[in-house]
Design a protein around this motif. Structure first.
Motif, PDB file in Angstrom:
ATOM      1  N   LEU A 127       0.843  -1.182   0.000  1.00 58.95           N
ATOM      2  CA  LEU A 127       0.000   0.000   0.000  1.00 58.95           C
ATOM      3  C   LEU A 127       0.883   1.238   0.000  1.00 58.95           C
ATOM      4  O   LEU A 127       1.939   1.262   0.642  1.00 58.95           O
ATOM      5  CB  LEU A 127      -0.881   0.038   1.254  1.00 58.95           C
ATOM      6  N   ILE A 128       0.425   2.278  -0.711  1.00 59.52           N
ATOM      7  CA  ILE A 128       1.118   3.567  -0.681  1.00 59.52           C
ATOM      8  C   ILE A 128       0.373   4.464   0.293  1.00 59.52           C
ATOM      9  O   ILE A 128      -0.761   4.864   0.030  1.00 59.52           O
ATOM     10  CB  ILE A 128       1.159   4.229  -2.074  1.00 59.52           C
ATOM     11  N   ALA A 129       1.000   4.760   1.425  1.00 61.06           N
ATOM     12  CA  ALA A 129       0.387   5.609   2.443  1.00 61.06           C
ATOM     13  C   ALA A 129       1.287   6.812   2.686  1.00 61.06           C
ATOM     14  O   ALA A 129       2.436   6.844   2.249  1.00 61.06           O
ATOM     15  CB  ALA A 129       0.172   4.831   3.735  1.00 61.06           C
ATOM     16  N   TYR A 130       0.735   7.807   3.405  1.00 59.17           N
ATOM     17  CA  TYR A 130       1.526   8.991   3.705  1.00 59.17           C
ATOM     18  C   TYR A 130       1.227   9.451   5.123  1.00 59.17           C
ATOM     19  O   TYR A 130       0.161   9.180   5.668  1.00 59.17           O
ATOM     20  CB  TYR A 130       1.228  10.125   2.715  1.00 59.17           C
ATOM     21  N   GLU A 131       2.202  10.137   5.711  1.00 59.69           N
ATOM     22  CA  GLU A 131       2.008  10.775   7.012  1.00 59.69           C
ATOM     23  C   GLU A 131       1.724  12.243   6.770  1.00 59.69           C
ATOM     24  O   GLU A 131       2.427  12.896   6.001  1.00 59.69           O
ATOM     25  CB  GLU A 131       3.254  10.631   7.882  1.00 59.69           C
ATOM     26  N   ASP A 132       0.685  12.759   7.456  1.00 58.13           N
ATOM     27  CA  ASP A 132       0.361  14.173   7.294  1.00 58.13           C
ATOM     28  C   ASP A 132       0.987  14.972   8.432  1.00 58.13           C
ATOM     29  O   ASP A 132       1.805  14.454   9.202  1.00 58.13           O
ATOM     30  CB  ASP A 132      -1.151  14.372   7.235  1.00 58.13           C
ATOM     31  N   MET A 133       0.588  16.237   8.535  1.00 58.24           N
ATOM     32  CA  MET A 133       1.233  17.110   9.517  1.00 58.24           C
ATOM     33  C   MET A 133       0.889  16.730  10.939  1.00 58.24           C
ATOM     34  O   MET A 133       1.561  17.157  11.875  1.00 58.24           O
ATOM     35  CB  MET A 133       0.830  18.559   9.259  1.00 58.24           C
ATOM     36  N   GLU A 134      -0.166  15.959  11.132  1.00 58.80           N
ATOM     37  CA  GLU A 134      -0.525  15.501  12.472  1.00 58.80           C
ATOM     38  C   GLU A 134       0.003  14.099  12.732  1.00 58.80           C
ATOM     39  O   GLU A 134      -0.405  13.452  13.686  1.00 58.80           O
ATOM     40  CB  GLU A 134      -2.050  15.529  12.631  1.00 58.80           C
ATOM     41  N   ASN A 135       0.914  13.639  11.858  1.00 56.00           N
ATOM     42  CA  ASN A 135       1.554  12.331  12.008  1.00 56.00           C
ATOM     43  C   ASN A 135       0.563  11.179  11.942  1.00 56.00           C
ATOM     44  O   ASN A 135       0.811  10.124  12.516  1.00 56.00           O
ATOM     45  CB  ASN A 135       2.360  12.262  13.308  1.00 56.00           C
ATOM     46  N   ASP A 136      -0.555  11.384  11.238  1.00 53.48           N
ATOM     47  CA  ASP A 136      -1.481  10.284  10.988  1.00 53.48           C
ATOM     48  C   ASP A 136      -1.084   9.595   9.692  1.00 53.48           C
ATOM     49  O   ASP A 136      -0.604  10.244   8.760  1.00 53.48           O
ATOM     50  CB  ASP A 136      -2.914  10.799  10.881  1.00 53.48           C
ATOM     51  N   LEU A 137      -1.303   8.287   9.646  1.00 48.63           N
ATOM     52  CA  LEU A 137      -0.959   7.506   8.462  1.00 48.63           C
ATOM     53  C   LEU A 137      -2.230   7.276   7.651  1.00 48.63           C
ATOM     54  O   LEU A 137      -3.198   6.709   8.166  1.00 48.63           O
ATOM     55  CB  LEU A 137      -0.338   6.172   8.890  1.00 48.63           C
ATOM     56  N   LEU A 138      -2.216   7.720   6.396  1.00 53.01           N
ATOM     57  CA  LEU A 138      -3.418   7.678   5.566  1.00 53.01           C
ATOM     58  C   LEU A 138      -3.077   7.102   4.207  1.00 53.01           C
ATOM     59  O   LEU A 138      -1.957   7.270   3.718  1.00 53.01           O
ATOM     60  CB  LEU A 138      -3.990   9.089   5.399  1.00 53.01           C
ATOM     61  N   LEU A 139      -4.055   6.452   3.592  1.00 60.59           N
ATOM     62  CA  LEU A 139      -3.833   5.891   2.264  1.00 60.59           C
ATOM     63  C   LEU A 139      -3.762   7.009   1.243  1.00 60.59           C
ATOM     64  O   LEU A 139      -4.613   7.913   1.232  1.00 60.59           O
ATOM     65  CB  LEU A 139      -4.975   4.928   1.910  1.00 60.59           C
ATOM     66  N   ALA A 140      -2.766   6.963   0.373  1.00 60.81           N
ATOM     67  CA  ALA A 140      -2.635   7.991  -0.656  1.00 60.81           C
ATOM     68  C   ALA A 140      -3.692   7.770  -1.727  1.00 60.81           C
ATOM     69  O   ALA A 140      -3.982   6.633  -2.096  1.00 60.81           O
ATOM     70  CB  ALA A 140      -1.241   7.944  -1.270  1.00 60.81           C
TER      71      ALA A 140
END
Lengths: 171, 185
Positions: A127-140
């Motif tokens: 899976l390609i996921a990303y961390e946002d500014m709140e350090n949550d891991l979300l699917l791109a």
């Protein structure tokens, strides 16, 4: 003598720098001093880091948009299980498909570029996921590309099996 | 939340400042530099070099001021960027969705939906494969329920308030199992 000593050192050091660049001469007015630190910092930043150089260039141009864009750094790409990370500049891509193609070339050996690629099959079994500014891991892929570029701080590539978590996290 | 963004530009600024301080420390500690003034000074005993040195000292002060200005601009720009991001979230209705037991969350735009049922359909598409029988949110026999965090930070059961009130206060969504929902968060 004590008060004279550091002053002498500073002036001597600066004079040494000026001697290297013989084209410049000291002037009485303060206005000509402004370009000097800009060029000097540019030289330093070229040797140290590109991002700092771009930011100083932006400041010199006095263009706010350039300054904002030059502050955005490339993001780190982490493949789960690998200790060495990659870096990628999201602003050099225009779409998720372009990103998927780049990631495939990074991590898949012998990758053919003729495939019908998207994020779900860029790297098989991952899976390609990303961390946002709140350090949550979300699917791109849920956001528009432009907004994704703005909020993604790091890209994390996870095996599909690794998406399950045994221990529950309290929020 | 607010702290997550500034560290990066602060790091950039800190590294620049650290480099400057390091340079100054080197110039202060080097014994060879200490001997150089003695060597150069006799070669130029004229009054004019002394005057030029004074001018250069003034130049150093200007350098310091310029650097401070640059640092301030970078910090301001970063703060502006963060505010823009938050404005985006509220304006366009994207909220994060997490499901208990999963590492990776999703984002949904609640303004794309007109009711709880269409939202349930989208969440089914996103998370339904995690269960053999699917999520079946808002159905009596479902083992999952949808809760949301409102603007006051309280977790509430989705579906208790009318849809229009829900989309105005929802900040975050969470899919949890019914037996877990009894436990305090």
């Amino acid at each position: 003598m004590n008060s004279f000593e550091p002053q002498s050192q500073d002036s001597l050091q600066r004079r040494f720098h000026q001697d290297n660049s013989t084209t410049q001469q000291p002037r009485d007015t303060t206005t000509p001093f402004i370009p000097k630190p800009a060029s000097k910092n540019h030289n330093n930043s070229n040797s140290s880091s590109g991002a700092a150089g771009r930011s100083f260039q932006g400041f010199g141009l006095n263009v706010e948009d350039d300054l904002v864009s030059s502050v955005v750094p490339p993001v780190t790409v982490v493949l789960e299980g690998r200790s060495i990370c990659q870096r990628i500049s999201l602003d050099k891509h225009g779409s998720y498909q372009s990103l998927a193609s780049a990631l495939r070339q990074m991590f898949v050996d012998g990758a053919d570029s003729t495939d019908d690629l998207d994020l779900s099959n860029a790297i098989p079994g991952h899976l390609i996921a990303y961390e946002d500014m709140e350090n949550d891991l979300l699917l791109a892929g849920d956001l528009t590309w432009k907004d994704f570029v703005r909020v993604a701080k790091r890209i994390r590539i996870l095996p599909v099996k690794g998406n399950t978590r045994q221990v529950k996290r309290n929020e | 939340m607010y702290c997550s963004d500034p560290p990066h530009p602060l790091h950039l600024v800190a590294s620049d400042k650290q480099q400057k301080d390091h340079k100054l420390i080197l110039s202060w500690k080097k014994p060879t530099m200490d001997s150089d003034p003695l060597g150069v000074f006799p070669n130029s005993p004229k009054y004019h070099p002394y005057y030029s040195q004074t001018t250069e000292f003034g130049g150093v002060i200007d350098l310091g001021l310029s650097l401070r200005t640059i640092q301030h601009e970078i910090y301001h720009s970063s703060g502006q960027r963060y505010c823009s991001n938050e404005g985006y979230r509220r304006k366009w209705g994207y909220v994060k969705v997490t499901m208990d037991g999963l590492v990776v969350g999703r984002k949904v735009c609640v303004l794309d939906h007109g009711s709880y049922s269409t939202l349930a359909h989208q969440l089914e598409d996103m998370f339904g494969m995690q269960s053999v029988s699917g999520l079946r949110l808002f159905q009596m026999e479902s083992e999952f329920c949808l809760v949301y965090r409102d603007e006051e930070g309280l977790w509430r059961n989705a579906g208790d308030v009318p849809w229009n009130e829900f989309i105005e206060s929802v900040e975050r969504l969470r899919i949890t199992r019914r037996n877990d929902a009894v436990l305090p968060f």
